[in-house]
Design an enzyme around this catalytic site. Sequence first.
Site, mmCIF file in Angstrom:
data_model
loop_
_atom_site.group_PDB
_atom_site.id
_atom_site.type_symbol
_atom_site.label_atom_id
_atom_site.label_comp_id
_atom_site.label_asym_id
_atom_site.label_seq_id
_atom_site.Cartn_x
_atom_site.Cartn_y
_atom_site.Cartn_z
ATOM 1 N N ARG A 148 1.219 3.261 1.577
ATOM 2 C CA ARG A 148 1.674 3.465 2.950
ATOM 3 C C ARG A 148 2.450 2.210 3.359
ATOM 4 O O ARG A 148 2.175 1.107 2.863
ATOM 5 C CB ARG A 148 0.498 3.666 3.903
ATOM 6 C CG ARG A 148 -0.405 4.843 3.559
ATOM 7 C CD ARG A 148 -1.583 4.907 4.524
ATOM 8 N NE ARG A 148 -2.459 6.043 4.248
ATOM 9 C CZ ARG A 148 -3.546 5.983 3.491
ATOM 10 N NH1 ARG A 148 -3.891 4.821 2.934
ATOM 11 N NH2 ARG A 148 -4.282 7.057 3.289
ATOM 12 N N LYS A 172 -6.647 2.849 5.147
ATOM 13 C CA LYS A 172 -7.207 3.362 6.392
ATOM 14 C C LYS A 172 -8.717 3.156 6.419
ATOM 15 O O LYS A 172 -9.382 3.238 5.387
ATOM 16 C CB LYS A 172 -6.887 4.857 6.544
ATOM 17 C CG LYS A 172 -5.428 5.146 6.857
ATOM 18 C CD LYS A 172 -5.224 6.632 7.090
ATOM 19 C CE LYS A 172 -3.798 6.942 7.506
ATOM 20 N NZ LYS A 172 -3.603 8.392 7.732
ATOM 21 N N HIS A 244 7.186 6.787 3.904
ATOM 22 C CA HIS A 244 6.097 7.621 3.396
ATOM 23 C C HIS A 244 6.585 8.583 2.314
ATOM 24 O O HIS A 244 5.778 9.058 1.500
ATOM 25 C CB HIS A 244 5.454 8.400 4.548
ATOM 26 C CG HIS A 244 3.992 8.620 4.374
ATOM 27 N ND1 HIS A 244 3.055 7.599 4.404
ATOM 28 C CD2 HIS A 244 3.279 9.749 4.133
ATOM 29 C CE1 HIS A 244 1.846 8.095 4.212
ATOM 30 N NE2 HIS A 244 1.951 9.397 4.040
ATOM 31 N N ARG A 247 5.703 7.452 -1.054
ATOM 32 C CA ARG A 247 4.305 7.760 -1.393
ATOM 33 C C ARG A 247 4.179 9.219 -1.837
ATOM 34 O O ARG A 247 3.497 9.523 -2.822
ATOM 35 C CB ARG A 247 3.440 7.487 -0.174
ATOM 36 C CG ARG A 247 1.957 7.724 -0.339
ATOM 37 C CD ARG A 247 1.239 7.157 0.883
ATOM 38 N NE ARG A 247 -0.103 7.681 1.080
ATOM 39 C CZ ARG A 247 -1.204 7.161 0.549
ATOM 40 N NH1 ARG A 247 -1.102 6.109 -0.248
ATOM 41 N NH2 ARG A 247 -2.388 7.668 0.803
ATOM 42 N N HIS A 270 -7.162 8.370 -0.862
ATOM 43 C CA HIS A 270 -7.589 9.466 -0.002
ATOM 44 C C HIS A 270 -9.117 9.577 -0.032
ATOM 45 O O HIS A 270 -9.723 9.558 -1.102
ATOM 46 C CB HIS A 270 -6.990 10.796 -0.476
ATOM 47 C CG HIS A 270 -5.557 10.952 -0.112
ATOM 48 N ND1 HIS A 270 -4.740 11.886 -0.721
ATOM 49 C CD2 HIS A 270 -4.777 10.312 0.801
ATOM 50 C CE1 HIS A 270 -3.519 11.806 -0.207
ATOM 51 N NE2 HIS A 270 -3.530 10.859 0.713
ATOM 52 N N TYR A 279 -0.222 18.029 -2.709
ATOM 53 C CA TYR A 279 0.746 17.699 -3.747
ATOM 54 C C TYR A 279 0.700 18.675 -4.914
ATOM 55 O O TYR A 279 1.675 18.805 -5.643
ATOM 56 C CB TYR A 279 0.526 16.259 -4.232
ATOM 57 C CG TYR A 279 0.726 15.262 -3.126
ATOM 58 C CD1 TYR A 279 2.000 15.008 -2.620
ATOM 59 C CD2 TYR A 279 -0.346 14.602 -2.550
ATOM 60 C CE1 TYR A 279 2.186 14.124 -1.581
ATOM 61 C CE2 TYR A 279 -0.163 13.702 -1.516
ATOM 62 C CZ TYR A 279 1.103 13.476 -1.039
ATOM 63 O OH TYR A 279 1.285 12.599 -0.004
#
Length: 299
Positions: A148, A172, A244, A247, A270, A279
């Site tokens: 990110r 995150k 992004h 990514r 994730h 994806y």
Amino acid sequence: MQPAIARFLRYLLVERNASTLTIKSYREDLTALDEYLTESYGRPAEPAEITSLDLRGYVAALHEAGYAKTSIARRLASLRSFFRFAQREGYAEANPAKPLRNPRPDRKLPHFLSTDEIGRLLETPPANCPLGLRDRAMLETMYSAGLRVSELVGINDGDLDLSDGLVRIRGKGRRERLAPLGTFALQALQRWLRVRTLSRRQSPGPEAPVFVSRLGCRLTTRSVARMLEKYLKIAGLDLRTTPHTLRHSFATHLLDRGADIRSVQELLGHKSLVTTQIYTHVSTASLREAYQRAHPRAN
């Protein structure tokens, strides 16, 4: 309904300090419901007599009228807030909007660049000046590690382990992970670090930012977005591309080349596999497109 709506809007203004735009949105949403119920009942409806079945009919009418799922979800949020207030203030005994669920949103496939397009982009920054070396190192690192943009600008010298080809990333929720760096990214980083100049307020050390501006200060995410936009124009690539997108491209290219989804999940940082599964749809779509284009009896 109207007295309850008026009191609710006043509550938002006085007690919740809601913005003019927020109050306008609530007024429009609740007025639309009031008009629907007045037509359905043949008279003005009272909050106490409105049922979940009435609201389900209203939602069905919104679907039939072609409202987007996001718009319907927003209206449902308005109804929940209003009926919570109405129940608390004695206008209704229950909240008929509570059982209603938002419509499942359509998942848009993420935009990504092909491997050829990525190659063109990464070769665009000039290699004969410090800022060009910095920009190439940033793009290579983002794509190599699937970062990110906030993770990219947050990298410090102490996070890099160039001998082992790793970088520590703070993602995150303050979750940390180790991300591998490819040969091209490592070489680009080494060339940049040789010419980097830190600001006078900073000294070399573990906390020094890897990517800095002309003045030697840590870059912002907005600066990276502007940098990318400049190189997209030079390379003649899709201007919808954002940081992004690199990514997205990272994940898509890995899956296209046989990486298992659990590994990609770990590399992306994730928390849930569900987030990564988007994806697989991209990969399937590209395979289908190739099949339709190449198979003699596909069409």
